[in-house]
Design an enzyme around this catalytic site. Structure first.
Site, short mmCIF file in Angstrom:
data_model
loop_
_atom_site.label_atom_id
_atom_site.label_comp_id
_atom_site.label_asym_id
_atom_site.label_seq_id
_atom_site.Cartn_x
_atom_site.Cartn_y
_atom_site.Cartn_z
N SER B 159 0.83 -1.20 0.00
CA SER B 159 0.00 0.00 0.00
C SER B 159 0.87 1.26 0.00
O SER B 159 1.74 1.40 -0.86
CB SER B 159 -0.92 -0.05 1.22
OG SER B 159 -1.89 0.94 1.17
N ARG B 229 -10.98 5.79 11.23
CA ARG B 229 -10.54 4.40 11.22
C ARG B 229 -11.64 3.48 10.68
O ARG B 229 -11.37 2.54 9.93
CB ARG B 229 -10.15 3.98 12.63
CG ARG B 229 -9.78 2.53 12.77
CD ARG B 229 -8.58 2.16 11.94
NE ARG B 229 -8.10 0.82 12.25
CZ ARG B 229 -7.20 0.19 11.56
NH1 ARG B 229 -6.67 0.76 10.49
NH2 ARG B 229 -6.81 -1.01 11.90
N ASP B 324 -8.84 -6.65 -4.06
CA ASP B 324 -8.47 -5.33 -3.53
C ASP B 324 -9.15 -4.26 -4.38
O ASP B 324 -8.78 -4.06 -5.54
CB ASP B 324 -6.94 -5.19 -3.59
CG ASP B 324 -6.45 -3.87 -3.00
OD1 ASP B 324 -7.28 -3.00 -2.68
OD2 ASP B 324 -5.22 -3.72 -2.87
N HIS B 357 -7.84 -5.28 0.26
CA HIS B 357 -6.55 -4.58 0.36
C HIS B 357 -5.67 -5.16 1.48
O HIS B 357 -4.45 -5.23 1.36
CB HIS B 357 -6.83 -3.10 0.63
CG HIS B 357 -5.63 -2.22 0.55
ND1 HIS B 357 -4.85 -2.15 -0.59
CD2 HIS B 357 -5.06 -1.39 1.45
CE1 HIS B 357 -3.86 -1.28 -0.36
NE2 HIS B 357 -3.96 -0.83 0.86
N ASP B 358 -6.31 -5.59 2.57
CA ASP B 358 -5.58 -6.12 3.72
C ASP B 358 -4.82 -7.40 3.41
O ASP B 358 -3.99 -7.83 4.23
CB ASP B 358 -6.55 -6.39 4.88
CG ASP B 358 -6.49 -5.31 5.94
OD1 ASP B 358 -5.67 -4.39 5.78
OD2 ASP B 358 -7.27 -5.39 6.90
#
Lengths: 203, 382
Positions: B159, B229, B324, B357-358
């Site tokens: 990222s 968050r 993602d 994405h994680d």
């Protein structure tokens, strides 16, 4: 030639013929590059600057292990990510018979590459014809699959390919036909098991 | 003392952060200058005699210098990339000397908005320079100088960390031999920036924000940080994995006809938000999201990434994940295309992983096997 290079060659008899047509320092795109050994061979023997394209995870990993450039991508979706004329040579080694979008891929190869090298198992060899004549789908060292587990969806002969080229504005520059690694000169479509072509688009 | 359930046998072990003070001024892309600053970093493995086996692991939005191992006095605090980096791991610290560093502007010990500005004797707060990826890379290069590292065997990250790896190959082409660029984009899309803006608005409109100088008021814009968050977290996960993990499961088994927590996903997001707001600095969050927004190496080259990479000499491993949607595979392919245009060496893999994405932080077998194979080759070439 190192033992390793011999090892590479014994597995794929078209590598030598392909390498002979790749000019020193050429930029090469190898479609369906598998484990990347052809690219490594071209790097070692021709100082080629090569990139492979393959969809299979295992092949991408093998290419990384073999230290060759690879781009994980689905050939069937075309070569849109590659600019026209961006490679000296685009190679499709023993893969054409396994693709669905045959016409699109060959024409896209000749858009991206100034020329293309295509190799394929010749379905016209006499022993394959005989097996069909005897009522069975043929098997051979080049076509080692049963009808139900073969990845090959478009089987064709040397005569078929040359007629395809003629119909699609493709000029054949050179041809080598092999059987068990040896060149076949007469009645190629009858005695050859593997055909290798160097082609370009008629302009 | 390692917690038995969390630490794998092949961990980098108990590690200790170190601090280096830099007295030469750091000039930012914005024109601002920091006269002196500190960087907190950790190292794993041993720098070889030739000083050729150094690897820099760059952090993304929420993490810092604690990349691998754990702390002796806090054994549950395991590094954010501990599954990737350690003895016998894909990036093998028996072979490589790996460095994690908290970037300038961070909130884990390196000089940032929470630090005291020696000129005013007050925390920098909103006066801390807006920092860019280029600035971070410059500061990292200074750290490398101090550690006696002329050239990195690899700079790696996921990222925003991947953007730093990419920037390294542009800023210091002769000081990086390999760039590991995972789950990256060559620049943010309008949608990416939009998500960042919502997160920033959540923070700056919190009554406890006080224009960024909340330290003086003894408060923290906690509500804003929580929301930021929560929004971020949604973009890190794929729709599928969120559905699989939480579905429409209810906390108490029945809907409550109220606006408190009904669904498990609400509870999860609140928990993530709460946890984050306990330790992360709001000003740092603003700075880091801005660094993401501003990253665009092609901008100075007529929007042509190929030109931006013209001076690059590194070899690249580029990895994306199919699910993602924050930095989709197409964004990585833009990078690959620019590398191809420059005839740079690249291996590009598109990992079919459901996690969004994680995924770059997770222990996916194919992904880790690739990184391992790539680093094995780096090691063979040392």
């Amino acid at each position: 030639m190192t033992g390793q290079e011999k090892g590479i060659l014994s597995g794929r008899s078209d590598f030598q013929a392909i390498a002979a047509w790749v000019r020193p320092d050429a930029t090469v795109l190898d479609l369906g590059c598998g484990d990347g050994l052809l690219l490594r061979f071209l790097k070692q023997t021709r100082n080629a600057r090569g990139y492979g394209v393959d969809i299979a995870d295992a092949n991408v990993l093998a290419c990384v292990k073999n230290g060759v450039n690879v781009i994980q991508s689905d050939l069937e979706r075309g070569l849109a990510g590659f600019d026209a004329g961006s490679f000296d040579c685009v190679i499709l080694s023993q893969t054409l018979q396994a693709v669905l979008h045959t016409e699109e891929i060959v024409l896209d190869m000749l858009r991206v590459g100034r020329e293309a090298i295509v190799s394929f198992p010749n379905f016209g060899r006499w022993d394959l014809r005989l097996q069909v004549a005897l009522g069975r789908m043929p098997m051979s060292p080049e076509l080692p699959y049963q009808w139900y587990n073969t990845p090959n969806v478009h089987l064709f002969t040397i005569a078929d390919f040359e007629s395809f080229c003629a119909d699609h504005g493709i000029r054949v520059l050179e041809r080598v036909v092999l059987h068990r690694g040896r060149s076949v000169r007469a009645f190629a479509n009858f005695f050859g098991s593997l055909a290798v072509y160097r082609v370009e688009k008629k302009r | 003392m390692a917690p038995k359930d969390k630490i794998e046998p092949r961990s980098a072990g108990a590690v200790q952060p170190q601090t280096l003070r830099f007295s030469e001024p750091l000039a930012f892309r914005s024109g601002a200058v920091l006269d002196s600053y500190e960087l907190v970093y950790e190292t794993y493995g041993t720098l070889n005699a030739a000083r050729s086996n150094a690897v820099l692991a760059c952090h993304a939005l929420n993490a810092a210098h604690h990349v691998a191992g754990y702390y002796a006095d806090d054994p549950d605090n395991v590094g954010w990339w501990d599954n990737m980096i350690g003895p016998g791991k894909p990036v093998d610290t028996d072979k490589f000397f790996v460095i994690g560093v908290n970037n300038v502007g961070g909130c884990f010990g390196s000089t940032g908005p929470r630090s005291v500005n020696p000129k005013t004797a007050k925390p920098y707060g909103s006066s801390f320079p807006v920092v860019t990826v280029e600035d971070w890379v410059n500061a990292q290069a200074r750290l490398a100088d101090r550690l006696g590292i002329d050239s990195f065997a690899a700079v790696m990250g996921g990222s925003l960390g991947a953007m730093q790896a990419l920037q390294w190959t542009i800023s210091f082409p002769s000081r990086i031999r390999n760039a590991i660029v995972i789950a990256a984009a060559p620049k943010l899309s309008a949608q990416n920036i939009a998500f960042n803006e919502v997160a920033r608005q959540a923070i700056t409109t919190d009554p406890d924000f006080h224009g960024g100088n909340y330290y003086e008021h003894g408060v923290v814009p906690r509500r804003g940080l929580r929301l930021a968050r929560m929004i971020g977290h949604i973009t890190y996960l794929s729709d599928d994995v969120m559905m699989e993990k939480f579905g429409r499961a209810l906390r108490t088994g029945a809907i409550g006809f109220h606006f408190d927590v009904d669904f498990e996903i609400e509870s999860y997001l609140r928990y993530q938000g709460d946890k984050f707001s306990e330790y992360f600095d709001a000003n740092t969050y603003l700075l880091i999201t801005r660094a993401l927004d501003y990253f665009d190496p092609a901008a100075a080259h007529g929007d042509r990434l190929s030109r931006a990479l013209a001076a690059a000499r590194a070899r690249y491993l580029v990895v994306s994940f199919t699910s993602d949607w924050r930095f989709a595979p197409a964004r990585s392919r833009e990078i690959v295309k620019a590398l191809l245009d420059n005839r740079l060496d690249v291996a590009y893999a598109e990992i079919d992983a459901p996690h969004g994405h994680d995924a770059f932080l997770l222990d996916d077998k194919r992904y880790h096997a690739l990184v391992r194979a790539y680093f094995d080759n780096i090691h063979a070439a040392l």
